[in-house]
Scaffold this active site. Structure first.
Site, PDB file in Angstrom:
ATOM      1  N   ARG A 245       0.825  -1.211   0.000  1.00  0.00           N
ATOM      2  CA  ARG A 245       0.000   0.000   0.000  1.00  0.00           C
ATOM      3  C   ARG A 245       0.860   1.263   0.000  1.00  0.00           C
ATOM      4  O   ARG A 245       0.376   2.349  -0.300  1.00  0.00           O
ATOM      5  CB  ARG A 245      -0.964  -0.001   1.189  1.00  0.00           C
ATOM      6  CG  ARG A 245      -2.167   0.939   0.973  1.00  0.00           C
ATOM      7  CD  ARG A 245      -3.144   0.952   2.121  1.00  0.00           C
ATOM      8  NE  ARG A 245      -2.513   1.358   3.341  1.00  0.00           N
ATOM      9  CZ  ARG A 245      -2.319   0.577   4.404  1.00  0.00           C
ATOM     10  NH1 ARG A 245      -2.754  -0.671   4.413  1.00  0.00           N
ATOM     11  NH2 ARG A 245      -1.708   1.033   5.471  1.00  0.00           N
TER      12      ARG A 245
ATOM     13  N   TYR B 187     -11.719  20.611 -14.655  1.00  0.00           N
ATOM     14  CA  TYR B 187     -12.374  19.302 -14.770  1.00  0.00           C
ATOM     15  C   TYR B 187     -13.543  19.191 -13.792  1.00  0.00           C
ATOM     16  O   TYR B 187     -13.369  19.401 -12.589  1.00  0.00           O
ATOM     17  CB  TYR B 187     -11.335  18.205 -14.506  1.00  0.00           C
ATOM     18  CG  TYR B 187     -11.847  16.820 -14.815  1.00  0.00           C
ATOM     19  CD1 TYR B 187     -12.138  16.450 -16.128  1.00  0.00           C
ATOM     20  CD2 TYR B 187     -12.054  15.902 -13.806  1.00  0.00           C
ATOM     21  CE1 TYR B 187     -12.621  15.190 -16.416  1.00  0.00           C
ATOM     22  CE2 TYR B 187     -12.530  14.629 -14.100  1.00  0.00           C
ATOM     23  CZ  TYR B 187     -12.819  14.286 -15.405  1.00  0.00           C
ATOM     24  OH  TYR B 187     -13.301  13.042 -15.677  1.00  0.00           O
TER      25      TYR B 187
ATOM     26  N   ASP C 244      -3.883  21.722 -13.558  1.00  0.00           N
ATOM     27  CA  ASP C 244      -4.208  20.460 -14.223  1.00  0.00           C
ATOM     28  C   ASP C 244      -3.697  20.598 -15.656  1.00  0.00           C
ATOM     29  O   ASP C 244      -4.286  21.298 -16.482  1.00  0.00           O
ATOM     30  CB  ASP C 244      -5.725  20.236 -14.194  1.00  0.00           C
ATOM     31  CG  ASP C 244      -6.162  18.957 -14.924  1.00  0.00           C
ATOM     32  OD1 ASP C 244      -5.305  18.332 -15.575  1.00  0.00           O
ATOM     33  OD2 ASP C 244      -7.353  18.606 -14.834  1.00  0.00           O
TER      34      ASP C 244
ATOM     35  N   LYS D 221      -4.531   9.697 -19.916  1.00  0.00           N
ATOM     36  CA  LYS D 221      -4.632  10.346 -21.218  1.00  0.00           C
ATOM     37  C   LYS D 221      -3.294  10.229 -21.972  1.00  0.00           C
ATOM     38  O   LYS D 221      -2.903   9.140 -22.292  1.00  0.00           O
ATOM     39  CB  LYS D 221      -5.089  11.792 -21.027  1.00  0.00           C
ATOM     40  CG  LYS D 221      -6.283  11.937 -20.042  1.00  0.00           C
ATOM     41  CD  LYS D 221      -7.568  11.291 -20.527  1.00  0.00           C
ATOM     42  CE  LYS D 221      -8.664  11.189 -19.462  1.00  0.00           C
ATOM     43  NZ  LYS D 221      -8.984  12.404 -18.742  1.00  0.00           N
TER      44      LYS D 221
END
Ligand SMILES: *Cc1c(COP(=O)(O)O)cnc(C)c1O
Length: 414
Positions: free
Chosen positions: A79, A132, A204, A229
């Site tokens: 983790r 976004y 972003d 992306k």
């Protein structure tokens, strides 16, 4: 073995590192192929092997104590990260020109992880409104439950952003370029405002990618990418990344270890493999975007094209000053078409596939009104600037001539 973000421990050029006399920064292709990787790998393999392990063992109690006391750089439990993820983090940090980069299981997980670390009850955050939508939704609907106040102002309106900042404001956020209007934000102004008002800045940069823009060079505090992306580039994985200084990111990494939104080694193998061709792909995305945008702008059935590489775009001058290329995403309006006629043009395309997302080798096309805003009231859609006759196309790496011929035949259908 893996503890630097340099391209290589041997004499090959390394980002931000001077060779004997003159400083040489490796280009984006060299960085995407080599950065972050050990030169000599297990089994003498040239590629990083996929290290599937949920836990990592110690050979004795003493070695655990050494790990704790000497803060040894080794794995402990899955983790907190894994070797495949660490290689990609170093590669992405090198591409962004950052000290550190933290990967998450998606772009959204990345911003949630950052904002959960940085914002406390009573703090405020200001967004430009073309950011976004899920990132704003997270703040308005969820961080609000923890006492964080969110404001949004018109994209590019620095006076409005300045007015929305008060002494509780901790961070200002912008996307650049934005989706679907491809508005490019002046990073110099954005950073100057953040510094003047003593608030951190977050960009972003998903649509630009580190190939087209380097926000950290302007002094931005955090860069956010959806690696789903352009970075992944093959429409086959989800991941997200935040880049910035080691100091600012240390608590972010600690909270990620609690949230657990890390990446499985297999996913990181795909991302590392995809990144090998990152710079090559971006060159083609930029070329295809420019050519297809120019074609659309000259077509009688097209009413308007949003593409920062076209002089008609309101932020073309900022884009030209700050970006190496303008990417593969294009938004356009079909002349005199209602939403059904607009949809039939999409349906007539043979190369781009119909779907959300962007930045992969396969071209994608969609109608934002149907794909993302269908259950919004018309006034709300108008407020977001989503027109019924709007089409968004993500140019892949196919041949531009083929994409243009395909759009030509689709636009000539009734
Ligand atoms: C896709 C996207 C995100 C969210 O990333 P996911 O990987 O889908 O969670 C954020 N910002 C922009 C600009 C995006 O295109």
């Amino acid at each position: 073995m893996h503890d630097s973000i340099t391209v290589d421990s041997k004499p090959a050029p390394t980002p931000n590192q001077s060779s004997s006399q003159q400083p040489h920064r490796a280009g984006p292709s060299t960085v995407s192929v080599h950065a972050g990787e050990a030169r000599q790998k297990p089994n003498d393999a040239i590629t990083d092997s996929i290290c599937c392990s949920s836990t990592y063992t110690f050979d004795s109690t003493q070695s655990i104590l050494d790990y704790i006391h000497e803060k040894q750089d080794r794995e402990e439990y899955g983790r907190y990260g894994n070797p495949n993820e660490k290689v990609v983090e170093r590669k992405l940090a090198a591409l962004d020109g950052a000290e550190d980069a933290i990967l998450y299981s998606s772009g959204m997980a990345a911003i949630v992880g950052l904002l959960m670390t940085k914002l406390n009850a009573g703090d405020e955050i200001v967004f430009f409104d073309e950011c976004y939508h899920r990132s704003r939704e997270f703040c308005f609907k969820h961080l609000s439950r923890f006492g964080v106040v969110t404001h949004q102002v018109k994209t590019g309106d620095f006076d409005a952003m300045n007015a929305a900042i008060n002494d509780r404001t901790k961070m200002i956020v912008s996307e650049s370029p934005t989706n679907p209007h491809l508005t490019v934000v002046d990073l110099e102004q954005f950073v100057a405002l953040g510094k003047e008002r003593g608030v951190e800045t977050l960009i972003d940069a998903t649509l630009a990618s580190p190939f087209n823009i380097q926000p950290l060079e302007y002094g931005v505090d955090y860069v956010w990418h959806s690696a789903t992306k352009y970075l992944g580039g093959h429409n086959d994985l989800l991941a997200g990344v935040i880049s910035g200084s080691k100091e600012k990111l240390e608590p972010v990494r600690k909270l990620r270890g609690i949230l657990g939104c890390i990446n499985a080694p297999h996913n990181m193998y795909l991302l590392e493999r995809g990144l090998k061709t990152f710079a090559l792909r971006m060159q083609r995305h930029n070329e295809n975007g420019q050519r297809v945008a120019e074609f659309l702008a000259s077509h009688p059935r097209v009413e308007h094209v949003y593409y920062p590489g076209l002089p008609s775009h309101p932020t073309h001058a900022i884009a030209k000053r700050t970006m190496k290329g303008f990417g593969g995403l294009i938004t356009f309006l079909v002349r005199d078409a209602d939403w059904r006629q607009t949809g039939s043009i999409i349906d007539a395309c043979r190369i781009p596939r119909i779907g959300p997302s962007l930045g992969g080798v396969e071209s994608l096309i969609e109608q934002p009104m149907v794909m993302s805003y269908f259950d919004y009231a018309p006034e709300q859609r108008a407020k977001f600037g989503i027109a019924d006759n709007m089409i968004r196309m993500s140019c892949g790496i196919e041949d531009a001539d083929d994409l243009i011929a395909d759009l030509e035949q689709a636009l000539s259908q009734s």
